[in-house]
Design a protein around this motif. Structure first.
Motif, PDB file in Angstrom:
ATOM      1  N   THR A  12      49.758  14.158 -40.833  1.00  0.00           N
ATOM      2  CA  THR A  12      49.962  15.159 -41.605  1.00  0.00           C
ATOM      3  C   THR A  12      49.049  15.881 -42.308  1.00  0.00           C
ATOM      4  O   THR A  12      49.050  17.403 -41.668  1.00  0.00           O
ATOM      5  CB  THR A  12      51.435  14.986 -42.096  1.00  0.00           C
ATOM      6  OG1 THR A  12      52.272  14.178 -40.605  1.00  0.00           O
ATOM      7  CG2 THR A  12      52.538  16.518 -41.914  1.00  0.00           C
ATOM      8  N   ARG A  13      48.352  16.100 -43.284  1.00  0.00           N
ATOM      9  CA  ARG A  13      47.713  16.572 -44.294  1.00  0.00           C
ATOM     10  C   ARG A  13      46.453  16.996 -42.681  1.00  0.00           C
ATOM     11  O   ARG A  13      46.385  18.540 -43.432  1.00  0.00           O
ATOM     12  CB  ARG A  13      47.069  16.399 -44.700  1.00  0.00           C
ATOM     13  CG  ARG A  13      48.452  15.062 -46.023  1.00  0.00           C
ATOM     14  CD  ARG A  13      47.991  15.330 -47.268  1.00  0.00           C
ATOM     15  NE  ARG A  13      46.121  14.712 -47.604  1.00  0.00           N
ATOM     16  CZ  ARG A  13      46.201  13.059 -47.429  1.00  0.00           C
ATOM     17  NH1 ARG A  13      47.263  12.861 -47.869  1.00  0.00           N
ATOM     18  NH2 ARG A  13      45.535  13.213 -47.668  1.00  0.00           N
ATOM     19  N   ILE A  14      46.443  15.911 -42.207  1.00  0.00           N
ATOM     20  CA  ILE A  14      45.330  16.742 -41.072  1.00  0.00           C
ATOM     21  C   ILE A  14      45.415  17.632 -39.936  1.00  0.00           C
ATOM     22  O   ILE A  14      44.817  18.586 -39.975  1.00  0.00           O
ATOM     23  CB  ILE A  14      44.507  15.248 -40.690  1.00  0.00           C
ATOM     24  CG1 ILE A  14      43.576  14.176 -41.913  1.00  0.00           C
ATOM     25  CG2 ILE A  14      43.326  15.019 -39.490  1.00  0.00           C
ATOM     26  CD1 ILE A  14      43.298  12.755 -40.855  1.00  0.00           C
ATOM     27  N   LEU A  15      46.661  17.397 -39.361  1.00  0.00           N
ATOM     28  CA  LEU A  15      47.396  18.464 -38.640  1.00  0.00           C
ATOM     29  C   LEU A  15      47.394  19.883 -39.699  1.00  0.00           C
ATOM     30  O   LEU A  15      46.993  20.907 -38.964  1.00  0.00           O
ATOM     31  CB  LEU A  15      48.165  17.338 -37.568  1.00  0.00           C
ATOM     32  CG  LEU A  15      48.512  16.615 -36.827  1.00  0.00           C
ATOM     33  CD1 LEU A  15      49.362  16.065 -36.445  1.00  0.00           C
ATOM     34  CD2 LEU A  15      47.372  17.366 -35.458  1.00  0.00           C
ATOM     35  N   THR A  31      35.109  22.201 -38.762  1.00  0.00           N
ATOM     36  CA  THR A  31      34.587  20.841 -38.558  1.00  0.00           C
ATOM     37  C   THR A  31      35.483  19.723 -38.738  1.00  0.00           C
ATOM     38  O   THR A  31      36.093  19.541 -39.712  1.00  0.00           O
ATOM     39  CB  THR A  31      33.190  21.016 -39.012  1.00  0.00           C
ATOM     40  OG1 THR A  31      33.494  21.118 -40.185  1.00  0.00           O
ATOM     41  CG2 THR A  31      32.099  21.785 -38.105  1.00  0.00           C
ATOM     42  N   THR A  32      34.776  17.980 -38.354  1.00  0.00           N
ATOM     43  CA  THR A  32      35.590  17.399 -38.768  1.00  0.00           C
ATOM     44  C   THR A  32      35.336  17.272 -40.374  1.00  0.00           C
ATOM     45  O   THR A  32      36.469  16.971 -40.817  1.00  0.00           O
ATOM     46  CB  THR A  32      35.893  16.088 -37.493  1.00  0.00           C
ATOM     47  OG1 THR A  32      34.044  15.979 -38.610  1.00  0.00           O
ATOM     48  CG2 THR A  32      35.804  16.266 -36.850  1.00  0.00           C
ATOM     49  N   LYS A  33      34.669  17.413 -41.016  1.00  0.00           N
ATOM     50  CA  LYS A  33      34.265  17.346 -42.325  1.00  0.00           C
ATOM     51  C   LYS A  33      34.419  18.638 -43.000  1.00  0.00           C
ATOM     52  O   LYS A  33      35.266  18.360 -43.947  1.00  0.00           O
ATOM     53  CB  LYS A  33      31.988  17.782 -42.197  1.00  0.00           C
ATOM     54  CG  LYS A  33      32.379  17.495 -44.046  1.00  0.00           C
ATOM     55  CD  LYS A  33      30.570  18.237 -43.960  1.00  0.00           C
ATOM     56  CE  LYS A  33      30.022  17.795 -45.239  1.00  0.00           C
ATOM     57  NZ  LYS A  33      28.756  18.586 -46.068  1.00  0.00           N
ATOM     58  N   ALA A  34      34.959  19.781 -42.396  1.00  0.00           N
ATOM     59  CA  ALA A  34      35.710  20.279 -43.839  1.00  0.00           C
ATOM     60  C   ALA A  34      37.152  20.119 -42.927  1.00  0.00           C
ATOM     61  O   ALA A  34      38.167  20.004 -44.307  1.00  0.00           O
ATOM     62  CB  ALA A  34      35.725  21.728 -42.714  1.00  0.00           C
ATOM     63  N   ILE A  35      37.757  19.507 -41.922  1.00  0.00           N
ATOM     64  CA  ILE A  35      39.320  19.249 -42.037  1.00  0.00           C
ATOM     65  C   ILE A  35      39.584  18.219 -42.717  1.00  0.00           C
ATOM     66  O   ILE A  35      40.536  18.321 -43.576  1.00  0.00           O
ATOM     67  CB  ILE A  35      39.623  18.597 -40.596  1.00  0.00           C
ATOM     68  CG1 ILE A  35      39.408  19.885 -39.215  1.00  0.00           C
ATOM     69  CG2 ILE A  35      40.814  18.232 -40.969  1.00  0.00           C
ATOM     70  CD1 ILE A  35      38.861  19.544 -38.064  1.00  0.00           C
ATOM     71  N   ALA A  36      38.890  17.486 -42.600  1.00  0.00           N
ATOM     72  CA  ALA A  36      38.728  15.894 -43.958  1.00  0.00           C
ATOM     73  C   ALA A  36      38.493  16.503 -45.647  1.00  0.00           C
ATOM     74  O   ALA A  36      39.532  16.357 -46.180  1.00  0.00           O
ATOM     75  CB  ALA A  36      37.813  15.024 -43.357  1.00  0.00           C
ATOM     76  N   ALA A  37      37.925  17.318 -45.087  1.00  0.00           N
ATOM     77  CA  ALA A  37      37.815  18.118 -47.010  1.00  0.00           C
ATOM     78  C   ALA A  37      39.058  18.855 -47.608  1.00  0.00           C
ATOM     79  O   ALA A  37      39.404  19.057 -47.909  1.00  0.00           O
ATOM     80  CB  ALA A  37      36.386  19.073 -47.459  1.00  0.00           C
ATOM     81  N   THR A  38      39.003  20.020 -46.219  1.00  0.00           N
ATOM     82  CA  THR A  38      40.802  20.806 -46.620  1.00  0.00           C
ATOM     83  C   THR A  38      41.898  19.417 -46.821  1.00  0.00           C
ATOM     84  O   THR A  38      42.983  20.098 -47.821  1.00  0.00           O
ATOM     85  CB  THR A  38      40.911  21.564 -45.144  1.00  0.00           C
ATOM     86  OG1 THR A  38      39.917  22.562 -45.448  1.00  0.00           O
ATOM     87  CG2 THR A  38      42.658  22.325 -45.369  1.00  0.00           C
TER      88      THR A  38
END
Length: 200
Positions: A12-15, A31-38
């Motif tokens: 849920t946090r990733i979405l 990007t996946t990197k930015a998504i993971a960090a957020t």
């Protein structure tokens, strides 16, 4: 900023993070990197839940687009104009919430196959809603429902697009705008379709 409380499921946090980044920074920087960090997780964790970015966006399109069910009020005594006003409010909300996702699709056509919801589903939903007015005998049996449904969608999409392009200049349409559009569409629905016989 999306909610990243530890108690929220990682998926849920990733979405949440993906939608937040699409809205605030655009597709290129999501990007996946930015998504993971957020989302406060590692990229490795992200890939445990989603195959790749396309899969992640596909899930976002499927799970986060607003619902189009129950567009028409349940009150059987509501007249055509009131129903149209209700539809306008629902469609404006739908498009305003969907605009970041629709923008991502338009920015990268390769993502179109990831959209698991048919693009014409909203027109079908509005058509079904207006058809219920005919079933209730609140509009003539030969009312031009397809045209009225297209008018409603076009007007609401245009308003939502303008609001997205000029967020600090164009506020939510005032009530008088909704009322005027509802009157116009209701009048279109209430006018029997002219045939070759009555045109002579």
């Amino acid at each position: 900023m999306p909610t990243t409380a530890p108690g929220r499921p990682t998926r849920t946090r990733i979405l949440d993070a993906t939608l937040h980044l699409l809205t605030t920074t655009g597709l290129t920087k999501t990007t996946t990197k930015a998504i993971a960090a957020t989302a406060h997780c590692s990229e490795a964790t992200l890939y445990k839940h989603f195959t790749d970015k396309t899969d992640l966006l596909a899930c976002l399109f499927t799970e986060r687009l607003p619902t189009t069910t129950h567009l028409l009020p349940n009150d059987t005594d509501t007249d055509a104009e009131a129903c149209c006003a209700h539809l306008i409010a629902q469609l404006l909300t739908y498009y305003q919430q969907s605009m970041p996702l629709l923008g991502a699709l338009l920015a990268d056509p390769t993502l179109l196959p990831a959209q698991r919801t048919p693009p014409h589903h909203l027109l079908q939903a509005v058509t079904r809603s207006l058809t219920r007015l005919r079933e209730r005998e609140q509009i003539p049996p030969d009312a031009d429902i397809p045209t009225a449904a297209t008018l409603l969608l076009g007007i609401c999409f245009h308003q939502a697009a303008l609001a997205a392009l000029t967020p600090h200049q164009l506020p939510h349409p005032p009530p008088e705008f909704t009322a005027a559009v509802a009157r116009t569409v209701a009048a279109t629905l209430s006018t029997p379709t002219r045939t070759a016989t009555n045109q002579e």
